[in-house]
Scaffold this active site. Structure first.
Site, PDB file in Angstrom:
ATOM      1  CD1 TRP A 102      -2.040  -2.301   1.755  1.00 30.66           C
ATOM      2  CD2 TRP A 102      -2.922  -1.305  -0.036  1.00 30.66           C
ATOM      3  NE1 TRP A 102      -3.008  -3.126   1.256  1.00 30.66           N
ATOM      4  CE2 TRP A 102      -3.570  -2.549   0.163  1.00 30.66           C
ATOM      5  CE3 TRP A 102      -3.306  -0.500  -1.115  1.00 30.66           C
ATOM      6  CZ2 TRP A 102      -4.580  -2.997  -0.681  1.00 30.66           C
ATOM      7  CZ3 TRP A 102      -4.314  -0.951  -1.957  1.00 30.66           C
ATOM      8  CH2 TRP A 102      -4.942  -2.179  -1.737  1.00 30.66           C
ATOM      9  CG  ASP A 172      -3.650   3.967   4.028  1.00 30.08           C
ATOM     10  OD1 ASP A 172      -4.722   3.779   4.652  1.00 30.08           O
ATOM     11  OD2 ASP A 172      -3.357   3.351   2.987  1.00 30.08           O
ATOM     12  CE  LYS A 196      -7.833  -2.633   4.289  1.00 31.39           C
ATOM     13  NZ  LYS A 196      -7.943  -3.953   3.652  1.00 31.39           N
TER      14      LYS A 196
END
Length: 360
Positions: A102, A172, A196
């Site tokens: 990511w 993030d 999530k």
């Protein structure tokens, strides 16, 4: 009906209590005669849902008053572009820490808008750790510093919040937000995809310091301007109302559990228990440096990869779902977010022990 244990990395498990409440309210929300999905996002009823969700999040994370909370669409992936578009603010360089898949995606997108300075990377060791503070070669003139506190795929989590001085820190937090307390004041901006640890897919939460708003890169689309969303209460267009409502229910559930402080205790216990089971095994292993082992995403490798498919098949029969590792790294991965209770972790450990006994 029998619900299984869901270890999916995202969309991930939701609290059963939240699902039951949504089920009860689905056809007729609070006597209004229609579903929450059917009502106007500008109605008094939905506006109250939205306002309460924001307040509950502020309470849970102790968000200072000089931060805006935005409920957006586009997923965390859209934030890879929105961050530089909004936070360059006349500068041409941004610092990024590279700790996995990511991080790399965020870096690739940012390069479309600015010069990216990778201040540290652990790629040479297959992203099995996070760099220490001393390893960060920061640029004091950078527009911001971006990092991924928890890499969902690799299961690598920072054990500290980077000190970036006067340069805004961007995080993030898609996979570890609300898992424990974080000092929001140390960040210029936090963003997180909901699917999530917040709620269902379709919503992205952005927490941004007010002084960072209002100076976007020339040509920035209206819907990519944080200031536009802040001014409109995240309703510049029709928001994902069902996801927002369900997210609000999750926030209420978290408060009822004792908030993020209680989640920290539970999550630490779950993770330590699972990592200890792996460490005690001769059949399973975890490649991540101990100090950076993620509380939320626990990858593990079988001693004999030929048994991977057997492990998945047998675990599914045992009611343990979505344990297959990401296609880019293979192996197994158990995501044990807030909504995955200790009973689920105990069941996984018991299955792993039995699998090792019969196949090891």
């Amino acid at each position: 009906m029998s619900r299984h244990f869901n270890f999916s990395a995202g969309p991930a498990a939701l609290p059963e209590e939240v699902l039951k409440t949504a089920q009860q309210e689905m056809l007729d929300w609070h006597g209004c005669g229609l579903s929450i999905m059917e009502m106007s996002h500008r109605s008094d009823e939905f506006m109250s849902v939205a306002a309460q969700a924001e307040q509950d999040l502020r309470d849970l994370m102790h968000i200072p008053d000089n931060y805006k909370v935005l409920f957006l669409q586009g997923g965390a992936t859209s934030q890879f572009a929105m961050v530089p578009l909004n936070l360059l603010r006349g500068k041409t360089t941004a610092d990024y820490i590279n700790t996995g898949v990511w991080s790399k995606k965020a870096i690739a997108e940012a390069k479309r808008y600015c010069d990216v300075n990778v201040v540290a990377t652990t790629e040479s060791t297959q992203f099995t750790s996070a760099p220490t503070q001393d390893e960060l070669v920061l640029n004091p003139d950078a527009a911001y510093v971006h990092y991924t506190p928890n890499e969902t795929i690799g299961g690598v989590e920072f054990d500290y919040i980077p000190d970036t001085g006067d340069v805004p820190l961007v995080a993030d937090m898609s996979s570890n937000i609300l898992s424990r307390p974080f000092d929001v004041s140390k960040f210029g901006l936090i963003y997180a995809g909901a699917q999530k640890n917040i709620g269902p897919a379709g919503l992205t939460v952005v927490i941004v310091r007010e002084d960072l708003l209002g100076d976007t890169l020339a040509g920035t689309p209206t819907m990519y301007d944080y200031a536009v969303h802040a001014a409109a209460g995240s309703m510049n267009n029709t928001p994902p109302t069902l996801a927002w409502y369900l997210t609000g229910l999750v926030f209420k559930w978290l408060k009822a559990q004792g908030g993020v402080e209680a989640m920290e205790v539970a999550n630490r216990r779950k993770a330590e228990k699972l990592y200890q089971a792996i460490a005690d095994s001769k059949f399973f292993s975890n490649p991540v440096v101990k100090r950076n082992q993620s509380w939320m995403n626990v990858p593990f490798i079988l001693a004999d990869s030929n048994l991977d498919s057997t492990f998945i098949a047998e675990s599914e029969k045992a009611g343990l779902l979505n344990l297959q590792g990401h296609r880019s790294v293979g192996g197994m991965r158990a995501s044990i977010y807030n909504a995955v209770n200790e009973q689920a972790v105990d069941a996984l450990i018991a299955f792993m022990n039995e699998f090792e006994r019969t196949h090891g």
